[in-house]
Enzyme design. Structure first.
Site, PDB file in Angstrom:
ATOM      1  CB  THR A   1      -0.917   0.006   1.226  1.00 32.64           C
ATOM      2  OG1 THR A   1      -1.741  -1.166   1.185  1.00 32.64           O
ATOM      3  CG2 THR A   1      -1.811   1.234   1.221  1.00 32.64           C
TER       4      THR A   1
ATOM      5  CE  LYS B   1      -5.198  -1.742   1.439  1.00 29.64           C
ATOM      6  NZ  LYS B   1      -3.900  -2.415   1.471  1.00 29.64           N
TER       7      LYS B   1
ATOM      8  CE  LYS C   1       2.511   2.162   4.510  1.00 36.46           C
ATOM      9  NZ  LYS C   1       1.918   1.316   3.429  1.00 36.46           N
TER      10      LYS C   1
END
Length: 288
Positions: A98, A173, A241
């Protein structure tokens, strides 16, 4: 299916299970991860060990990457011992990390310049989906390469959707991570409320997981919370993140996401308290 030579870089919580599925399907898999001892079980199962990403990529038909952060992605592709230094012409590189949509577009362009095919293919489903081979994959890149890769993806994935040009998989995503991060607040507050009210949360979950409140997190992570099982299907440090990436991308698009900003502030607090290597369900600690 014809056996493929596959390089796989990054055999963490999810990557290790994906490699097992590829091996069980009869493919020849060469792996690289930072700590060789953590790959001992995969090596015993038939995976070959490489000392660098470059070594893992040489002479492979397909090269998967599944690492931690965008900086790690750049390092394994473009570093001195990176994938781009040894990958054969016409090899397909697939980043399942990701990561940043802008980085996915950059890798696509770099790969094209040296005769490679690059697609971004982040996944959802956590450690359970990886073990069961039921991951959801969000694909960005050239459609013909997606079609060529789909039989491989089907070895470890169940819901495989082409999203569009390079970077589109990563944007999809981000949509997933936004829903997860904000949704986990609801899951944890539901549990905190039910416990405070003196309810049996096992009984409550039997009722609400089957109704309009139902979600993957409620069905799979809420039971872990009740057992005080904070082991990571996905690390808090990694969801932070992802939230930062999503917030940065939203700012570029002049879009405000106050729910996501709240979720990030809550997870940041837990990170500061030492929960970074726990699973996202450890958000329950915010309420205790």
């Amino acid at each position: 299916m014809e056996s493929k030579k596959i390089g796989f870089i990054g055999t963490g919580v999810m990557g290790a299970s994906i490699v097992k599925h590829l091996l069980n399907a009869g493919h020849n898999v060469t792996i690289y991860t930072r700590t060789k001892s953590k790959a001992a079980e995969l090596i015993a199962s038939g995976a070959k060990w490489a000392n660098t990403p470059a070594e893992a990529s040489k002479d492979q038909h397909i090269i998967f990457t599944m690492v931690g952060y965008p900086k790690d992605v750049e390092e394994v592709y473009s570093g001195n011992e990176g994938i781009f230094s040894t990958a054969n012409k016409d090899a397909i590189v697939v980043d399942m990390t990701t990561s940043e949509p802008t980085l996915a577009k950059k890798l696509y362009a770099q790969a094209k310049d040296i005769g490679l095919h690059s697609i971004d293919a982040p996944v959802s489903g956590g450690d359970v989906g990886a073990k069961n081979g039921t991951l959801s994959l969000m694909i960005g890149g050239d459609f013909d390469i997606y079609e060529k890769m789909k039989p491989i993806f089907e070895i470890f994935g169940q819901n495989i959707v082409y999203q569009g040009e390079a970077g589109s998989g990563q944007h999809a995503k981000m949509c997933n991570q936004i829903a997860i991060a904000s949704g986990m607040i609801g899951v944890c507050e539901s549990i905190a409320y039910g416990l405070k009210a003196g309810l049996s949360m096992d009984d409550v979950l039997r009722s609400i997981t089957a109704g309009a409140a139902g979600s993957w997190s409620l069905s799979n992570l809420a039971p872990r919370i009740l057992k005080d099982d904070l082991d990571p299907g996905f690390f808090i440090k990694h969801i932070i993140k992802d939230m930062k990436i999503a917030l940065d991308e939203a700012e570029r698009m002049n879009l405000q996401l106050p729910g996501l900003a709240l979720a990030k502030s809550m997870y940041d607090k837990l990170l500061a308290e030492g929960y970074g290597d726990n699973g996202t369900q450890a958000l329950i600690k915010y309420y205790k």
